[in-house]
Structures are given as structure tokens and as C-alpha cells.
Design a protein around this motif. Sequence first.
Motif, PDB file in Angstrom:
ATOM      1  N   UNK A  10      -9.771  -1.084   2.854  1.00 22.80           N
ATOM      2  CA  UNK A  10      -8.497  -0.524   3.303  1.00 22.80           C
ATOM      3  C   UNK A  10      -8.648   0.961   3.607  1.00 22.80           C
ATOM      4  N   UNK A  11      -7.661   1.517   4.313  1.00 21.48           N
ATOM      5  CA  UNK A  11      -7.706   2.957   4.619  1.00 21.48           C
ATOM      6  C   UNK A  11      -7.555   3.791   3.347  1.00 21.48           C
ATOM      7  N   UNK A  12      -7.834   5.076   3.461  1.00 20.34           N
ATOM      8  CA  UNK A  12      -7.602   5.996   2.361  1.00 20.34           C
ATOM      9  C   UNK A  12      -6.107   5.986   2.028  1.00 20.34           C
ATOM     10  N   UNK A  13      -5.788   6.202   0.765  1.00 20.76           N
ATOM     11  CA  UNK A  13      -4.408   6.150   0.277  1.00 20.76           C
ATOM     12  C   UNK A  13      -3.458   7.011   1.111  1.00 20.76           C
ATOM     13  N   UNK A  14      -3.852   8.255   1.394  1.00 15.33           N
ATOM     14  CA  UNK A  14      -2.958   9.161   2.128  1.00 15.33           C
ATOM     15  C   UNK A  14      -2.712   8.686   3.558  1.00 15.33           C
ATOM     16  N   UNK A  15      -3.684   7.986   4.131  1.00 20.18           N
ATOM     17  CA  UNK A  15      -3.506   7.474   5.488  1.00 20.18           C
ATOM     18  C   UNK A  15      -2.649   6.209   5.489  1.00 20.18           C
ATOM     19  N   UNK A  16      -2.731   5.424   4.420  1.00 20.23           N
ATOM     20  CA  UNK A  16      -1.834   4.265   4.273  1.00 20.23           C
ATOM     21  C   UNK A  16      -0.384   4.728   4.194  1.00 20.23           C
ATOM     22  N   UNK A  17      -0.142   5.776   3.423  1.00 25.47           N
ATOM     23  CA  UNK A  17       1.218   6.323   3.308  1.00 25.47           C
ATOM     24  C   UNK A  17       1.689   6.826   4.666  1.00 25.47           C
ATOM     25  N   UNK A  18       0.839   7.528   5.360  1.00 26.47           N
ATOM     26  CA  UNK A  18       1.182   8.071   6.674  1.00 26.47           C
ATOM     27  C   UNK A  18       1.558   6.959   7.652  1.00 26.47           C
ATOM     28  N   UNK A  19       0.748   5.917   7.740  1.00 32.22           N
ATOM     29  CA  UNK A  19       1.060   4.858   8.711  1.00 32.22           C
ATOM     30  C   UNK A  19       2.273   4.042   8.279  1.00 32.22           C
ATOM     31  N   UNK A  20       2.477   3.881   6.970  1.00 31.34           N
ATOM     32  CA  UNK A  20       3.695   3.189   6.519  1.00 31.34           C
ATOM     33  C   UNK A  20       4.941   3.973   6.932  1.00 31.34           C
ATOM     34  N   UNK A  67     -17.178   3.171  14.256  1.00 26.65           N
ATOM     35  CA  UNK A  67     -15.756   3.084  13.937  1.00 26.65           C
ATOM     36  C   UNK A  67     -15.476   1.960  12.948  1.00 26.65           C
ATOM     37  N   UNK A  68     -14.398   2.148  12.202  1.00 23.86           N
ATOM     38  CA  UNK A  68     -13.841   1.112  11.330  1.00 23.86           C
ATOM     39  C   UNK A  68     -12.343   1.110  11.582  1.00 23.86           C
ATOM     40  N   UNK A  69     -11.786  -0.083  11.730  1.00 18.67           N
ATOM     41  CA  UNK A  69     -10.350  -0.219  11.965  1.00 18.67           C
ATOM     42  C   UNK A  69      -9.750  -1.087  10.870  1.00 18.67           C
ATOM     43  N   UNK A  70      -8.632  -0.634  10.318  1.00 19.97           N
ATOM     44  CA  UNK A  70      -7.951  -1.354   9.251  1.00 19.97           C
ATOM     45  C   UNK A  70      -6.535  -1.706   9.683  1.00 19.97           C
ATOM     46  N   UNK A  71      -6.244  -3.011   9.813  1.00 24.88           N
ATOM     47  CA  UNK A  71      -4.871  -3.399  10.142  1.00 24.88           C
ATOM     48  C   UNK A  71      -3.963  -3.169   8.936  1.00 24.88           C
ATOM     49  N   UNK A  72      -2.737  -2.765   9.205  1.00 25.03           N
ATOM     50  CA  UNK A  72      -1.760  -2.492   8.149  1.00 25.03           C
ATOM     51  C   UNK A  72      -0.441  -3.137   8.548  1.00 25.03           C
ATOM     52  N   UNK A  73       0.164  -3.878   7.621  1.00 24.89           N
ATOM     53  CA  UNK A  73       1.478  -4.461   7.872  1.00 24.89           C
ATOM     54  C   UNK A  73       2.534  -3.617   7.185  1.00 24.89           C
ATOM     55  N   UNK A 116      -7.604   3.761  12.432  1.00 23.06           N
ATOM     56  CA  UNK A 116      -8.936   3.697  13.023  1.00 23.06           C
ATOM     57  C   UNK A 116      -9.701   4.964  12.672  1.00 23.06           C
ATOM     58  N   UNK A 117     -10.840   4.794  12.039  1.00 23.01           N
ATOM     59  CA  UNK A 117     -11.695   5.913  11.648  1.00 23.01           C
ATOM     60  C   UNK A 117     -12.909   5.972  12.553  1.00 23.01           C
ATOM     61  N   UNK A 118     -13.280   7.202  12.938  1.00 25.95           N
ATOM     62  CA  UNK A 118     -14.547   7.404  13.619  1.00 25.95           C
ATOM     63  C   UNK A 118     -15.416   8.300  12.748  1.00 25.95           C
ATOM     64  N   UNK A 119     -16.647   7.852  12.520  1.00 28.03           N
ATOM     65  CA  UNK A 119     -17.617   8.626  11.765  1.00 28.03           C
ATOM     66  C   UNK A 119     -18.052   9.818  12.611  1.00 28.03           C
ATOM     67  N   UNK A 120     -17.834  11.028  12.093  1.00 30.60           N
ATOM     68  CA  UNK A 120     -18.189  12.252  12.829  1.00 30.60           C
ATOM     69  C   UNK A 120     -19.690  12.358  13.082  1.00 30.60           C
TER      70      UNK A 120
END
Length: 174
Positions: free
Chosen positions: A108-118, A141-147, A132-136
Motif C-alpha cells: 500500500x502507499x505511505x500513510x500520509x499519501x493514503x490520507x491525501x488521496x482519501x 514505477x509502482x501504482x497502488x489502487x485506493x478505494x 503512483x510512485x516513481x523511483x527517482x
Amino acid sequence: SRPWCFFPSVLGSPCDKHLYLAYRGMLAPSTIYSYTRRIFDNGSYLEDRMNSYFEKMGIVKDREISCVSEDPPISGRADFILSHPLYSEVVLELKSINDKGFKNLRAKPKREHLIQIQLYLHLLKMERGIVLYENKNDQHIKAFPVEYSLKAWQTIEAKCRKIQNMEIMPKGCT
């Protein structure tokens, strides 16, 4: 930062003192050094680059979408709304992350990003999103779906109310 308003990128902070200071516009202004500016610019370039990919795919519905709530007062901007073959449309939150952080992303995404997308899902009245994360370091990339979760929104809203109703700043970081 503007006082008396919550920002989605800050609401992920687990520290009540930080949220108290941010909400009241009391965070000390920080100097943005050239190194930090380049990091921020890299994030902006990522967004522009991804936009060009999404445009070529024909899936961009909107970009930099204003997300505002009067009560509690929240103001932010979602990165993208994209067409999606299964769900009609999704909110996409784009993040760049270093190699170590990228490797630590598991299910899953980082906690703060889950809160942001919610927050974005609630304010835009949408059911699904993607972080969606991109490794610098190597552009993987990694993409995490969130409902959308009403429970998550209620937790965020309760946190906002708690911070709004605080009369005294917390002494230490919670």
C-alpha cells in the motif's frame, strides 16, 4: 501557509503539534535551499512528463483539480483525473521517491499519501484513486489502487475537529 485552513499534504502528519501550528499559520517559514528547490523541481518535471504520457494515451480528463471544503476548512489540488477502462475515472496522485523509500513500498502507499488521496476522493466525490510512485533513481514505477473509505474520511474529519478545537498547543510532538 494560509492560516485557518488544512492542506491535504500536511494532514498526513501524525503530529498534533505540527498540525496545530500549520492550521494556525504558525509554522516558521523555511528557507528553500538550491538543493531542495531542485528536488521540488524534479517533482514538477515528473508531473509534466507523466502528463505528456497520459495525453498520448488519451486518458487525461483534468489536471491540478481544486479540492476545497468549507467545514472543516481544507484546500488542496489533486494531480490528475484520468479515464480508466474499469472504473470510468480515477484520481491519480503522483509521487517521486528515493530508492530506499521505493523498495520499502509493499502492499500500500505511505500513510500520509493514503490520507491525501482519501481527502481528494471525498472532496471530489469519487470512488477510486491511484497513488503512483516513481523511483527517482531509476524511474521504475509502482501504482497502488485506493478505494474511497467513509471511515477514513471520518477519521480525517475528526482529526481536523480535534485540532480546530485545541485551545493550547501540544507541548511535544504526539
